[in-house]
Design a protein around this motif. Sequence first.
Motif, PDB file in Angstrom:
ATOM      1  N   ILE A  69      -7.564 -15.873   0.236  1.00 19.00           N
ATOM      2  CA  ILE A  69      -7.807 -15.537   1.637  1.00 19.00           C
ATOM      3  C   ILE A  69      -8.517 -14.183   1.675  1.00 19.00           C
ATOM      4  CG2 ILE A  69      -6.629 -14.927   3.792  1.00 19.00           C
ATOM      5  CD1 ILE A  69      -4.446 -16.856   3.004  1.00 19.00           C
ATOM      6  N   PRO A  70      -9.425 -13.963   2.613  1.00 18.70           N
ATOM      7  CA  PRO A  70     -10.035 -12.630   2.749  1.00 18.70           C
ATOM      8  C   PRO A  70      -8.951 -11.567   2.934  1.00 18.70           C
ATOM      9  CG  PRO A  70     -11.157 -14.212   4.156  1.00 18.70           C
ATOM     10  CD  PRO A  70      -9.979 -14.920   3.580  1.00 18.70           C
ATOM     11  N   ALA A  71      -9.015 -10.521   2.127  1.00 20.31           N
ATOM     12  CA  ALA A  71      -7.924  -9.556   2.075  1.00 20.31           C
ATOM     13  C   ALA A  71      -8.387  -8.138   2.391  1.00 20.31           C
ATOM     14  CB  ALA A  71      -7.269  -9.607   0.705  1.00 20.31           C
ATOM     15  N   MET A  72      -9.263  -7.990   3.364  1.00 22.04           N
ATOM     16  CA  MET A  72      -9.756  -6.662   3.712  1.00 22.04           C
ATOM     17  C   MET A  72      -8.619  -5.744   4.165  1.00 22.04           C
ATOM     18  SD  MET A  72     -12.484  -4.953   3.957  1.00 22.04           S
ATOM     19  CE  MET A  72     -13.435  -3.775   4.839  1.00 22.04           C
ATOM     20  N   LEU A  73      -7.773  -6.230   5.055  1.00 24.03           N
ATOM     21  CA  LEU A  73      -6.661  -5.406   5.535  1.00 24.03           C
ATOM     22  C   LEU A  73      -5.679  -5.085   4.418  1.00 24.03           C
ATOM     23  CD1 LEU A  73      -5.837  -6.982   9.003  1.00 24.03           C
ATOM     24  CD2 LEU A  73      -6.927  -4.793   8.545  1.00 24.03           C
ATOM     25  N   LEU A  74      -5.461  -6.046   3.533  1.00 25.06           N
ATOM     26  CA  LEU A  74      -4.548  -5.823   2.418  1.00 25.06           C
ATOM     27  C   LEU A  74      -5.035  -4.699   1.521  1.00 25.06           C
ATOM     28  CD1 LEU A  74      -2.005  -6.974   0.905  1.00 25.06           C
ATOM     29  CD2 LEU A  74      -3.640  -8.260  -0.458  1.00 25.06           C
ATOM     30  N   PHE A  75      -6.333  -4.708   1.208  1.00 29.63           N
ATOM     31  CA  PHE A  75      -6.873  -3.690   0.312  1.00 29.63           C
ATOM     32  C   PHE A  75      -7.036  -2.338   0.983  1.00 29.63           C
ATOM     33  CE2 PHE A  75      -8.681  -7.428  -2.093  1.00 29.63           C
ATOM     34  CZ  PHE A  75      -7.707  -7.366  -3.063  1.00 29.63           C
ATOM     35  N   ILE A  76      -6.930  -2.279   2.304  1.00 30.92           N
ATOM     36  CA  ILE A  76      -6.937  -0.998   3.001  1.00 30.92           C
ATOM     37  C   ILE A  76      -5.519  -0.438   3.086  1.00 30.92           C
ATOM     38  CG2 ILE A  76      -7.301   0.117   5.243  1.00 30.92           C
ATOM     39  CD1 ILE A  76      -9.682  -1.784   5.632  1.00 30.92           C
ATOM     40  N   PHE A  77      -4.583  -1.269   3.545  1.00 31.84           N
ATOM     41  CA  PHE A  77      -3.244  -0.769   3.855  1.00 31.84           C
ATOM     42  C   PHE A  77      -2.303  -0.691   2.653  1.00 31.84           C
ATOM     43  CE2 PHE A  77      -4.480  -2.240   8.164  1.00 31.84           C
ATOM     44  CZ  PHE A  77      -4.410  -0.997   8.766  1.00 31.84           C
ATOM     45  N   LEU A  78      -2.498  -1.523   1.630  1.00 28.88           N
ATOM     46  CA  LEU A  78      -1.621  -1.470   0.465  1.00 28.88           C
ATOM     47  C   LEU A  78      -1.723  -0.138  -0.284  1.00 28.88           C
ATOM     48  CD1 LEU A  78       0.464  -3.002  -1.218  1.00 28.88           C
ATOM     49  CD2 LEU A  78      -1.434  -3.894  -2.568  1.00 28.88           C
ATOM     50  N   PRO A  79      -2.921   0.356  -0.601  1.00 23.75           N
ATOM     51  CA  PRO A  79      -2.972   1.670  -1.264  1.00 23.75           C
ATOM     52  C   PRO A  79      -2.444   2.798  -0.380  1.00 23.75           C
ATOM     53  CG  PRO A  79      -5.081   0.557  -1.468  1.00 23.75           C
ATOM     54  CD  PRO A  79      -4.253  -0.245  -0.532  1.00 23.75           C
ATOM     55  N   VAL A  80      -2.708   2.721   0.919  1.00 25.28           N
ATOM     56  CA  VAL A  80      -2.196   3.757   1.824  1.00 25.28           C
ATOM     57  C   VAL A  80      -0.675   3.757   1.809  1.00 25.28           C
ATOM     58  CG1 VAL A  80      -2.072   4.481   4.246  1.00 25.28           C
ATOM     59  CG2 VAL A  80      -4.242   3.728   3.286  1.00 25.28           C
ATOM     60  N   MET A  81      -0.068   2.564   1.844  1.00 26.23           N
ATOM     61  CA  MET A  81       1.393   2.479   1.810  1.00 26.23           C
ATOM     62  C   MET A  81       1.951   3.063   0.515  1.00 26.23           C
ATOM     63  SD  MET A  81       4.008  -0.678   1.455  1.00 26.23           S
ATOM     64  CE  MET A  81       3.840  -0.603  -0.299  1.00 26.23           C
ATOM     65  N   GLY A 112       0.183  -2.619   9.410  1.00 23.39           N
ATOM     66  CA  GLY A 112      -1.071  -3.254   9.015  1.00 23.39           C
ATOM     67  C   GLY A 112      -0.855  -4.368   8.004  1.00 23.39           C
ATOM     68  N   LEU A 113       0.052  -4.160   7.046  1.00 23.91           N
ATOM     69  CA  LEU A 113       0.345  -5.206   6.072  1.00 23.91           C
ATOM     70  C   LEU A 113       1.021  -6.402   6.731  1.00 23.91           C
ATOM     71  CD1 LEU A 113       1.565  -3.126   3.006  1.00 23.91           C
ATOM     72  CD2 LEU A 113      -0.492  -4.521   3.155  1.00 23.91           C
ATOM     73  N   ALA A 114       1.941  -6.134   7.652  1.00 22.97           N
ATOM     74  CA  ALA A 114       2.593  -7.237   8.371  1.00 22.97           C
ATOM     75  C   ALA A 114       1.575  -7.992   9.220  1.00 22.97           C
ATOM     76  CB  ALA A 114       3.732  -6.701   9.231  1.00 22.97           C
ATOM     77  N   PHE A 115       0.657  -7.275   9.841  1.00 34.52           N
ATOM     78  CA  PHE A 115      -0.400  -7.922  10.620  1.00 34.52           C
ATOM     79  C   PHE A 115      -1.273  -8.789   9.715  1.00 34.52           C
ATOM     80  CE2 PHE A 115      -4.694  -7.910  12.430  1.00 34.52           C
ATOM     81  CZ  PHE A 115      -4.426  -8.548  13.637  1.00 34.52           C
ATOM     82  N   HIS A 116      -1.595  -8.288   8.524  1.00 33.00           N
ATOM     83  CA  HIS A 116      -2.370  -9.084   7.570  1.00 33.00           C
ATOM     84  C   HIS A 116      -1.616 -10.354   7.208  1.00 33.00           C
ATOM     85  CE1 HIS A 116      -4.493 -10.410   4.010  1.00 33.00           C
ATOM     86  NE2 HIS A 116      -3.362 -10.324   3.352  1.00 33.00           N
ATOM     87  N   GLY A 117      -0.315 -10.237   6.976  1.00 32.40           N
ATOM     88  CA  GLY A 117       0.480 -11.409   6.621  1.00 32.40           C
ATOM     89  C   GLY A 117       0.496 -12.443   7.729  1.00 32.40           C
TER      90      GLY A 117
END
Length: 123
Positions: A69-81, A112-117
């Motif tokens: 799945i496109p994971a733009m939000l995941l790759f933004i918010f995971l490192p920040v978290m 943001g991660l929950a929104f991505h999920g």
Amino acid sequence: MRERSPSAILMVVGTAILLLLLLSPVLLAVVSLLASGEFLFDYLLTAELGLVACVGALSLTIGTMARRIPAMLLFIFLPVMLVTLFILMALSDPSPLFAGFMLILYNLSLIGLAFHGINSLRH
């Protein structure tokens, strides 16, 4: 009927963990209000349960990568978290302003991660 693949189950579990983590301070405040008559809101609880957040984020990441799945939000918010959680736990006596900023950034990354999920489960 939709097929229940292991990657979809991982994404549901990861999203549920993150949402429960975000709602836990509110739920525990309501329980303390009903039990003792005092409203005790622990705003640090999400950071104290950082290991749970890492488990939920890992589950969400594995499920997202397996489903391609496109994971733009995941790759933004995971490192920040991960970076903000590390900073919050590594510093022994930070200034209150800096700690508050890091805590807000950490909670926003969890949102943001929950929104991505939630968004990814629609695909």
